[in-house]
Motif scaffolding. Structure first.
Motif, PDB file in Angstrom:
ATOM      1  N   TYR A  10       0.835  -1.213   0.000  1.00  0.00           N
ATOM      2  CA  TYR A  10       0.000   0.000   0.000  1.00  0.00           C
ATOM      3  C   TYR A  10       0.867   1.261   0.000  1.00  0.00           C
ATOM      4  N   LYS A  11       1.962   1.239   0.729  1.00  0.00           N
ATOM      5  CA  LYS A  11       2.842   2.407   0.815  1.00  0.00           C
ATOM      6  C   LYS A  11       3.407   2.779  -0.544  1.00  0.00           C
ATOM      7  N   HIS A  12       3.671   1.783  -1.382  1.00  0.00           N
ATOM      8  CA  HIS A  12       4.293   2.040  -2.692  1.00  0.00           C
ATOM      9  C   HIS A  12       3.283   1.916  -3.832  1.00  0.00           C
ATOM     10  N   ARG A  13       1.993   2.093  -3.524  1.00  0.00           N
ATOM     11  CA  ARG A  13       0.945   1.921  -4.537  1.00  0.00           C
ATOM     12  C   ARG A  13       1.049   2.963  -5.663  1.00  0.00           C
ATOM     13  N   LEU A  14       1.674   4.110  -5.379  1.00  0.00           N
ATOM     14  CA  LEU A  14       1.819   5.158  -6.390  1.00  0.00           C
ATOM     15  C   LEU A  14       3.094   4.995  -7.212  1.00  0.00           C
ATOM     16  N   GLN A  15       3.817   3.906  -6.962  1.00  0.00           N
ATOM     17  CA  GLN A  15       5.043   3.622  -7.723  1.00  0.00           C
ATOM     18  C   GLN A  15       4.939   2.258  -8.399  1.00  0.00           C
ATOM     19  N   PRO A  16       3.917   2.047  -9.235  1.00  0.00           N
ATOM     20  CA  PRO A  16       3.721   0.722  -9.829  1.00  0.00           C
ATOM     21  C   PRO A  16       4.841   0.348 -10.788  1.00  0.00           C
ATOM     22  N   PHE A  17       5.122  -0.958 -10.802  1.00  0.00           N
ATOM     23  CA  PHE A  17       6.090  -1.582 -11.712  1.00  0.00           C
ATOM     24  C   PHE A  17       7.532  -1.186 -11.424  1.00  0.00           C
ATOM     25  N   THR A  18       7.765  -0.578 -10.258  1.00  0.00           N
ATOM     26  CA  THR A  18       9.143  -0.362  -9.830  1.00  0.00           C
ATOM     27  C   THR A  18       9.637  -1.618  -9.112  1.00  0.00           C
ATOM     28  N   ARG A  19      10.933  -1.694  -8.874  1.00  0.00           N
ATOM     29  CA  ARG A  19      11.492  -2.882  -8.243  1.00  0.00           C
ATOM     30  C   ARG A  19      10.928  -3.098  -6.837  1.00  0.00           C
ATOM     31  N   VAL A  20      10.819  -2.013  -6.064  1.00  0.00           N
ATOM     32  CA  VAL A  20      10.309  -2.147  -4.704  1.00  0.00           C
ATOM     33  C   VAL A  20       8.833  -2.532  -4.722  1.00  0.00           C
ATOM     34  N   TRP A  21       8.067  -2.025  -5.679  1.00  0.00           N
ATOM     35  CA  TRP A  21       6.639  -2.384  -5.786  1.00  0.00           C
ATOM     36  C   TRP A  21       6.465  -3.862  -6.128  1.00  0.00           C
ATOM     37  N   TRP A  22       7.263  -4.352  -7.093  1.00  0.00           N
ATOM     38  CA  TRP A  22       7.212  -5.773  -7.433  1.00  0.00           C
ATOM     39  C   TRP A  22       7.596  -6.633  -6.225  1.00  0.00           C
ATOM     40  N   GLY A  23       8.578  -6.187  -5.469  1.00  0.00           N
ATOM     41  CA  GLY A  23       9.009  -6.953  -4.309  1.00  0.00           C
ATOM     42  C   GLY A  23       7.910  -7.102  -3.272  1.00  0.00           C
ATOM     43  N   TRP A  24       7.236  -5.997  -2.949  1.00  0.00           N
ATOM     44  CA  TRP A  24       6.149  -6.051  -1.959  1.00  0.00           C
ATOM     45  C   TRP A  24       4.951  -6.824  -2.499  1.00  0.00           C
ATOM     46  N   LEU A  25       4.690  -6.729  -3.797  1.00  0.00           N
ATOM     47  CA  LEU A  25       3.558  -7.446  -4.393  1.00  0.00           C
ATOM     48  C   LEU A  25       3.766  -8.959  -4.282  1.00  0.00           C
ATOM     49  N   PHE A  26       4.942  -9.431  -4.673  1.00  0.00           N
ATOM     50  CA  PHE A  26       5.200 -10.870  -4.594  1.00  0.00           C
ATOM     51  C   PHE A  26       5.378 -11.333  -3.151  1.00  0.00           C
ATOM     52  N   ALA A  27       5.916 -10.456  -2.292  1.00  0.00           N
ATOM     53  CA  ALA A  27       6.016 -10.810  -0.877  1.00  0.00           C
ATOM     54  C   ALA A  27       4.628 -11.022  -0.282  1.00  0.00           C
ATOM     55  N   THR A  28       3.678 -10.187  -0.679  1.00  0.00           N
ATOM     56  CA  THR A  28       2.306 -10.338  -0.202  1.00  0.00           C
ATOM     57  C   THR A  28       1.713 -11.663  -0.664  1.00  0.00           C
ATOM     58  N   GLY A  29       1.935 -12.019  -1.935  1.00  0.00           N
ATOM     59  CA  GLY A  29       1.417 -13.292  -2.437  1.00  0.00           C
ATOM     60  C   GLY A  29       2.021 -14.488  -1.727  1.00  0.00           C
ATOM     61  N   VAL A  30       3.331 -14.428  -1.463  1.00  0.00           N
ATOM     62  CA  VAL A  30       3.997 -15.539  -0.775  1.00  0.00           C
ATOM     63  C   VAL A  30       3.481 -15.681   0.652  1.00  0.00           C
ATOM     64  N   VAL A  31       3.387 -14.569   1.372  1.00  0.00           N
ATOM     65  CA  VAL A  31       2.931 -14.618   2.764  1.00  0.00           C
ATOM     66  C   VAL A  31       1.480 -15.071   2.845  1.00  0.00           C
ATOM     67  N   LEU A  32       0.639 -14.621   1.918  1.00  0.00           N
ATOM     68  CA  LEU A  32      -0.762 -15.065   1.917  1.00  0.00           C
ATOM     69  C   LEU A  32      -0.861 -16.568   1.647  1.00  0.00           C
ATOM     70  N   GLY A  33      -0.007 -17.073   0.787  1.00  0.00           N
ATOM     71  CA  GLY A  33       0.008 -18.524   0.555  1.00  0.00           C
ATOM     72  C   GLY A  33       0.399 -19.292   1.805  1.00  0.00           C
ATOM     73  N   LEU A  34       1.364 -18.768   2.549  1.00  0.00           N
ATOM     74  CA  LEU A  34       1.809 -19.442   3.777  1.00  0.00           C
ATOM     75  C   LEU A  34       0.763 -19.363   4.877  1.00  0.00           C
ATOM     76  N   VAL A  35       0.122 -18.199   5.031  1.00  0.00           N
ATOM     77  CA  VAL A  35      -0.859 -18.050   6.102  1.00  0.00           C
ATOM     78  C   VAL A  35      -2.120 -18.868   5.808  1.00  0.00           C
ATOM     79  N   ALA A  36      -2.489 -18.981   4.528  1.00  0.00           N
ATOM     80  CA  ALA A  36      -3.642 -19.803   4.168  1.00  0.00           C
ATOM     81  C   ALA A  36      -3.335 -21.288   4.339  1.00  0.00           C
ATOM     82  N   SER A  37      -2.080 -21.680   4.156  1.00  0.00           N
ATOM     83  CA  SER A  37      -1.686 -23.075   4.296  1.00  0.00           C
ATOM     84  C   SER A  37      -1.627 -23.513   5.747  1.00  0.00           C
ATOM     85  N   SER A  38      -1.337 -22.577   6.643  1.00  0.00           N
ATOM     86  CA  SER A  38      -1.198 -22.938   8.047  1.00  0.00           C
ATOM     87  C   SER A  38      -2.550 -23.175   8.701  1.00  0.00           C
ATOM     88  N   LYS A  39      -3.549 -22.358   8.352  1.00  0.00           N
ATOM     89  CA  LYS A  39      -4.882 -22.524   8.921  1.00  0.00           C
ATOM     90  C   LYS A  39      -5.873 -21.769   8.045  1.00  0.00           C
TER      91      LYS A  39
END
Length: 250
Positions: A10-39
């Motif tokens: 959300y913090k970098h929502r105004l900087q789409p397609f930058t390296r830091v934005w891609w990093g947070w986007l994929f980090a969110t997907g990875v963490v959501l996959g892990l949290v959904a897998s745990s319970k």
């Protein structure tokens, strides 16, 4: 972690397609996959991010400077990072889970019988598919989490005040029931032949541990007054047959 990665996105929502934005986007997907897998309660986090993503895409669509190619890339990035990556991690965690936990144990009782039959050390794989009179069986509820039909010597404090019948999610001897014919019928089993139970037959179910018949009549269940209470009643000896202990197989 899901809240942290989501806040970074959300913090970098105004900087789409930058390296830091891609990093947070994929980090969110990875963490959501892990949290959904745990319970499964982790899907609340998935829902929160999903609602925000829908709102954000709608907001981007309404901006005058948005081009079709850029808008399509926004969709593609979120589908890959927040859906494909999430599902891939979710399925990978279950694959690892089943690779490590492949043996049968007391905790697999609530699972489907076909699933249990594929576990190492289970007795289900060697059980016959047909039921003969005199067979010792267990009965599993079609409702997930209820477990196996169970009885024990304790009685209901109210209602019928007969021996309790419950659902139990652990493999114990008190889950065993014997399939018997009615007292007025002659069993065809001999030392050489077996009489198999067929759909549509009227049978008795006798609790193997206490030798009492599964029984029900118009007494409301303690936990749900919309249903009749099951209980076991009467020892297994020839008496006048009661209709309330006759069970139709199907």
């Amino acid at each position: 972690m899901s809240a942290l990665s989501f806040s970074g996105l959300y913090k970098h929502r105004l900087q789409p397609f930058t390296r830091v934005w891609w990093g947070w986007l994929f980090a969110t997907g990875v963490v959501l996959g892990l949290v959904a897998s745990s319970k499964w309660v982790g899907f609340f986090s998935v829902g929160l991010v999903g609602l925000y993503t829908v709102w954000e895409l709608y907001d981007i669509f309404g901006q005058s400077r948005t081009r079709i190619r850029s808008y399509a890339l926004h969709w593609s990035a979120r589908i890959v990072a927040l859906a494909v990556v999430l599902l891939a991690i979710y399925m990978l965690c279950f694959r690892i889970h089943f690779r490590l936990l492949y043996k049968s144990g007391p905790g697999d009782v609530p699972m489907d019988s076909l699933f249990q039959a594929g576990l190492q050390g289970t007795g289900l794989a060697n059980q016959p598919m047909d039921i003969a009179y005199g067979s010792v069986i267990t009965l599993k509820s079609a409702v997930p989490g209820v477990g196996l039909l169970h009885s024990h010597a304790n009685t209901y404090p109210d209602g019928s005040k007969q021996q309790q019948v419950t659902g139990y999610t652990h493999a114990v001897q008190n889950n065993n029931w014997v399939v018997e014919i009615m007292h007025s019928q002659a069993r065809g089993n001999t030392s050489e032949t077996l009489e198999f139970e067929r759909n549509g037959n009227i049978v008795r179910l006798v609790h193997a541990g206490t030798n009492r018949n599964l029984h029900s009549h118009a007494i409301a269940a303690i936990l749900n007054f919309l249903f009749f209470a099951p209980f076991t009643f009467g020892f297994d000896y020839p008496v006048e047959e009661l209709a309330n202990r006759k069970w139709l197989s199907s």
